[in-house]
Each structure stands twice: as C-alpha cells, then as structure tokens.
Design a protein around this motif. Structure first.
Motif, PDB file in Angstrom:
ATOM      1  N   LEU A 276      52.676  44.458  48.125  1.00 58.19           N
ATOM      2  CA  LEU A 276      51.628  45.448  47.854  1.00 58.19           C
ATOM      3  C   LEU A 276      51.420  45.618  46.353  1.00 58.19           C
ATOM      4  O   LEU A 276      50.280  45.723  45.875  1.00 58.19           O
ATOM      5  N   THR A 277      52.505  45.641  45.598  1.00 63.14           N
ATOM      6  CA  THR A 277      52.415  45.747  44.136  1.00 63.14           C
ATOM      7  C   THR A 277      51.703  44.532  43.558  1.00 63.14           C
ATOM      8  O   THR A 277      50.825  44.664  42.694  1.00 63.14           O
ATOM      9  N   GLU A 278      52.055  43.349  44.058  1.00 65.45           N
ATOM     10  CA  GLU A 278      51.414  42.117  43.584  1.00 65.45           C
ATOM     11  C   GLU A 278      49.915  42.138  43.878  1.00 65.45           C
ATOM     12  O   GLU A 278      49.094  41.785  43.018  1.00 65.45           O
ATOM     13  N   GLN A 279      49.541  42.580  45.081  1.00 63.42           N
ATOM     14  CA  GLN A 279      48.116  42.682  45.425  1.00 63.42           C
ATOM     15  C   GLN A 279      47.390  43.649  44.497  1.00 63.42           C
ATOM     16  O   GLN A 279      46.295  43.355  44.020  1.00 63.42           O
ATOM     17  N   SER A 280      47.995  44.804  44.255  1.00 60.81           N
ATOM     18  CA  SER A 280      47.369  45.808  43.393  1.00 60.81           C
ATOM     19  C   SER A 280      47.205  45.284  41.975  1.00 60.81           C
ATOM     20  O   SER A 280      46.143  45.449  41.359  1.00 60.81           O
ATOM     21  N   GLU A 281      48.255  44.662  41.439  1.00 58.72           N
ATOM     22  CA  GLU A 281      48.179  44.124  40.082  1.00 58.72           C
ATOM     23  C   GLU A 281      47.085  43.074  39.960  1.00 58.72           C
ATOM     24  O   GLU A 281      46.323  43.063  38.986  1.00 58.72           O
ATOM     25  N   ALA A 282      46.977  42.201  40.954  1.00 62.62           N
ATOM     26  CA  ALA A 282      45.945  41.162  40.925  1.00 62.62           C
ATOM     27  C   ALA A 282      44.554  41.783  40.975  1.00 62.62           C
ATOM     28  O   ALA A 282      43.655  41.371  40.235  1.00 62.62           O
ATOM     29  N   ALA A 283      44.376  42.785  41.827  1.00 63.90           N
ATOM     30  CA  ALA A 283      43.064  43.429  41.944  1.00 63.90           C
ATOM     31  C   ALA A 283      42.681  44.144  40.659  1.00 63.90           C
ATOM     32  O   ALA A 283      41.540  44.024  40.184  1.00 63.90           O
ATOM     33  N   TYR A 284      43.622  44.895  40.076  1.00 63.72           N
ATOM     34  CA  TYR A 284      43.303  45.630  38.851  1.00 63.72           C
ATOM     35  C   TYR A 284      43.103  44.704  37.663  1.00 63.72           C
ATOM     36  O   TYR A 284      42.283  44.981  36.783  1.00 63.72           O
ATOM     37  N   THR A 285      43.811  43.595  37.632  1.00 65.76           N
ATOM     38  CA  THR A 285      43.616  42.617  36.566  1.00 65.76           C
ATOM     39  C   THR A 285      42.218  42.021  36.654  1.00 65.76           C
ATOM     40  O   THR A 285      41.516  41.898  35.653  1.00 65.76           O
ATOM     41  N   ALA A 286      41.811  41.674  37.875  1.00 62.01           N
ATOM     42  CA  ALA A 286      40.481  41.088  38.078  1.00 62.01           C
ATOM     43  C   ALA A 286      39.380  42.084  37.745  1.00 62.01           C
ATOM     44  O   ALA A 286      38.293  41.707  37.300  1.00 62.01           O
ATOM     45  N   ALA A 287      39.638  43.365  37.938  1.00 58.02           N
ATOM     46  CA  ALA A 287      38.619  44.390  37.731  1.00 58.02           C
ATOM     47  C   ALA A 287      38.619  44.976  36.320  1.00 58.02           C
ATOM     48  O   ALA A 287      37.800  45.842  36.022  1.00 58.02           O
ATOM     49  N   ALA A 288      39.493  44.479  35.461  1.00 59.71           N
ATOM     50  CA  ALA A 288      39.658  45.081  34.138  1.00 59.71           C
ATOM     51  C   ALA A 288      38.350  45.172  33.345  1.00 59.71           C
ATOM     52  O   ALA A 288      38.078  46.178  32.699  1.00 59.71           O
ATOM     53  N   ASP A 289      37.535  44.158  33.407  1.00 62.01           N
ATOM     54  CA  ASP A 289      36.278  44.145  32.645  1.00 62.01           C
ATOM     55  C   ASP A 289      35.071  44.534  33.485  1.00 62.01           C
ATOM     56  O   ASP A 289      33.936  44.482  33.010  1.00 62.01           O
ATOM     57  N   HIS A 290      35.314  44.920  34.727  1.00 61.88           N
ATOM     58  CA  HIS A 290      34.206  45.162  35.643  1.00 61.88           C
ATOM     59  C   HIS A 290      33.273  46.283  35.171  1.00 61.88           C
ATOM     60  O   HIS A 290      32.046  46.152  35.274  1.00 61.88           O
ATOM     61  N   ALA A 291      33.826  47.373  34.684  1.00 57.13           N
ATOM     62  CA  ALA A 291      32.971  48.503  34.282  1.00 57.13           C
ATOM     63  C   ALA A 291      31.983  48.095  33.196  1.00 57.13           C
ATOM     64  O   ALA A 291      30.792  48.434  33.276  1.00 57.13           O
ATOM     65  N   ALA A 292      32.445  47.367  32.207  1.00 58.28           N
ATOM     66  CA  ALA A 292      31.544  46.936  31.132  1.00 58.28           C
ATOM     67  C   ALA A 292      30.490  45.965  31.653  1.00 58.28           C
ATOM     68  O   ALA A 292      29.302  46.087  31.319  1.00 58.28           O
ATOM     69  N   LEU A 293      30.902  45.027  32.488  1.00 63.34           N
ATOM     70  CA  LEU A 293      29.950  44.063  33.042  1.00 63.34           C
ATOM     71  C   LEU A 293      28.943  44.760  33.958  1.00 63.34           C
ATOM     72  O   LEU A 293      27.745  44.469  33.911  1.00 63.34           O
ATOM     73  N   ALA A 294      29.428  45.679  34.782  1.00 61.40           N
ATOM     74  CA  ALA A 294      28.542  46.386  35.704  1.00 61.40           C
ATOM     75  C   ALA A 294      27.552  47.270  34.952  1.00 61.40           C
ATOM     76  O   ALA A 294      26.392  47.398  35.350  1.00 61.40           O
ATOM     77  N   THR A 295      27.989  47.865  33.859  1.00 62.76           N
ATOM     78  CA  THR A 295      27.095  48.698  33.057  1.00 62.76           C
ATOM     79  C   THR A 295      25.978  47.851  32.458  1.00 62.76           C
ATOM     80  O   THR A 295      24.812  48.256  32.464  1.00 62.76           O
ATOM     81  N   ALA A 296      26.309  46.678  31.985  1.00 62.89           N
ATOM     82  CA  ALA A 296      25.305  45.807  31.398  1.00 62.89           C
ATOM     83  C   ALA A 296      24.339  45.274  32.456  1.00 62.89           C
ATOM     84  O   ALA A 296      23.130  45.174  32.223  1.00 62.89           O
ATOM     85  N   LYS A 297      24.852  44.960  33.641  1.00 64.56           N
ATOM     86  CA  LYS A 297      24.042  44.332  34.687  1.00 64.56           C
ATOM     87  C   LYS A 297      23.242  45.329  35.523  1.00 64.56           C
ATOM     88  O   LYS A 297      22.112  45.066  35.884  1.00 64.56           O
ATOM     89  N   ASN A 298      23.840  46.453  35.845  1.00 64.61           N
ATOM     90  CA  ASN A 298      23.236  47.394  36.788  1.00 64.61           C
ATOM     91  C   ASN A 298      22.390  48.438  36.072  1.00 64.61           C
ATOM     92  O   ASN A 298      22.716  49.606  36.025  1.00 64.61           O
ATOM     93  N   ASP A 299      21.239  47.983  35.579  1.00 61.29           N
ATOM     94  CA  ASP A 299      20.387  48.865  34.787  1.00 61.29           C
ATOM     95  C   ASP A 299      19.314  49.572  35.608  1.00 61.29           C
ATOM     96  O   ASP A 299      18.597  50.416  35.096  1.00 61.29           O
ATOM     97  N   THR A 300      19.197  49.239  36.889  1.00 58.40           N
ATOM     98  CA  THR A 300      18.265  49.927  37.783  1.00 58.40           C
ATOM     99  C   THR A 300      18.957  50.164  39.127  1.00 58.40           C
ATOM    100  O   THR A 300      19.970  49.539  39.439  1.00 58.40           O
ATOM    101  N   ALA A 301      18.363  51.037  39.935  1.00 55.63           N
ATOM    102  CA  ALA A 301      18.920  51.308  41.262  1.00 55.63           C
ATOM    103  C   ALA A 301      18.925  50.040  42.112  1.00 55.63           C
ATOM    104  O   ALA A 301      19.886  49.776  42.833  1.00 55.63           O
ATOM    105  N   LEU A 302      17.879  49.244  42.023  1.00 61.06           N
ATOM    106  CA  LEU A 302      17.822  48.013  42.816  1.00 61.06           C
ATOM    107  C   LEU A 302      18.848  46.979  42.353  1.00 61.06           C
ATOM    108  O   LEU A 302      19.304  46.166  43.162  1.00 61.06           O
TER     109      LEU A 302
END
Length: 127
Positions: free
Chosen positions: A31-57
């Motif tokens: 479970l720890t290994e799964q969590s670490e892998a998921a959080y590592t993969a998501a580390a840059d997600h907020a910045a990428l999502a902010t740049a990409k998701n500029d409209t509701a659509l």
C-alpha cells in the motif's frame, strides 16, 4: 525505502495475475509503494492542469475519463463483493467491500455531476 517486487510478482503482473498477501506487513508495504508511486506521478499535475484546464470544457474530458474508470472498477468490485457474500467470507471483509462499492457509486454520481456542470458552465458563458 519502498519494497521491490520480486521477479515472481513482476512476471505474474505481466500476465495480469495478482498475488495475495497473507501478512499485514507485506500488505502495508505494498500500500505504501502504491501511494508513493501515485504521489510521485502526480507531483507536477497541479501545474500542468492549471496550464491546460483554462475553460470548463477543457476540464470535461479528464473528469469523464476518471468517471469511466471508477465506474468500471466499482462494477468489478460489486462482483468481488457478491463472490465474498456467496462464499461466506468474514463479515469484516464484506462490510469493507460494501463501503467501497457504496463510496465508488457515490464518486461516479459526483463525477457525472461535475461533467454536467462543465457543459452547463460552457452554455451559460454564451459559447
């Protein structure tokens, strides 16, 4: 340090097989290994999502995809739950599976609402 999967685990996973763990220490490590892998993969997600998701659509496809995956997993888990009930597995196992299935269905409903809201927001904006 995350637990490394054995060659047997890696080979089994390649064929779509999964190993069962009878020791809670092994389960916790996995479970720890799964969590670490998921959080590592998501580390840059907020910045990428902010740049990409500029409209509701722009948000809609990702939310719709997540709903589809979650719904498919919940339906699979409903089958697991039915099997657990039919085989008379311990009550605690059944209760936890029931909670997971109920929560999964709630997530699917909430995600559907989020998808609908993206279309509504787009229509309300006059586009």
């Amino acid at each position: 340090m995350p637990t490394r999967r054995s060659l047997m685990d890696a080979t089994a996973a390649r064929f779509g097989w999964r190993r069962a763990y009878s020791d809670t220490t092994q389960v916790d490590a996995l479970l720890t290994e799964q969590s670490e892998a998921a959080y590592t993969a998501a580390a840059d997600h907020a910045a990428l999502a902010t740049a990409k998701n500029d409209t509701a659509l722009a948000v809609q496809p990702g939310v719709l995809d997540a709903r589809g995956r979650i719904l498919a997993d919940v339906l699979y888990l409903e089958g697991v739950l039915a099997g657990a009930r039919n085989r008379g597995l311990p009550g605690e196992v059944i209760e936890h599976l029931e909670d997971v299935v109920d929560h999964g269905h709630e997530m699917a409903v909430l995600l559907a609402d989020a998808v609908r809201s993206t279309a509504t927001a787009h229509a309300d904006s006059g586009n």
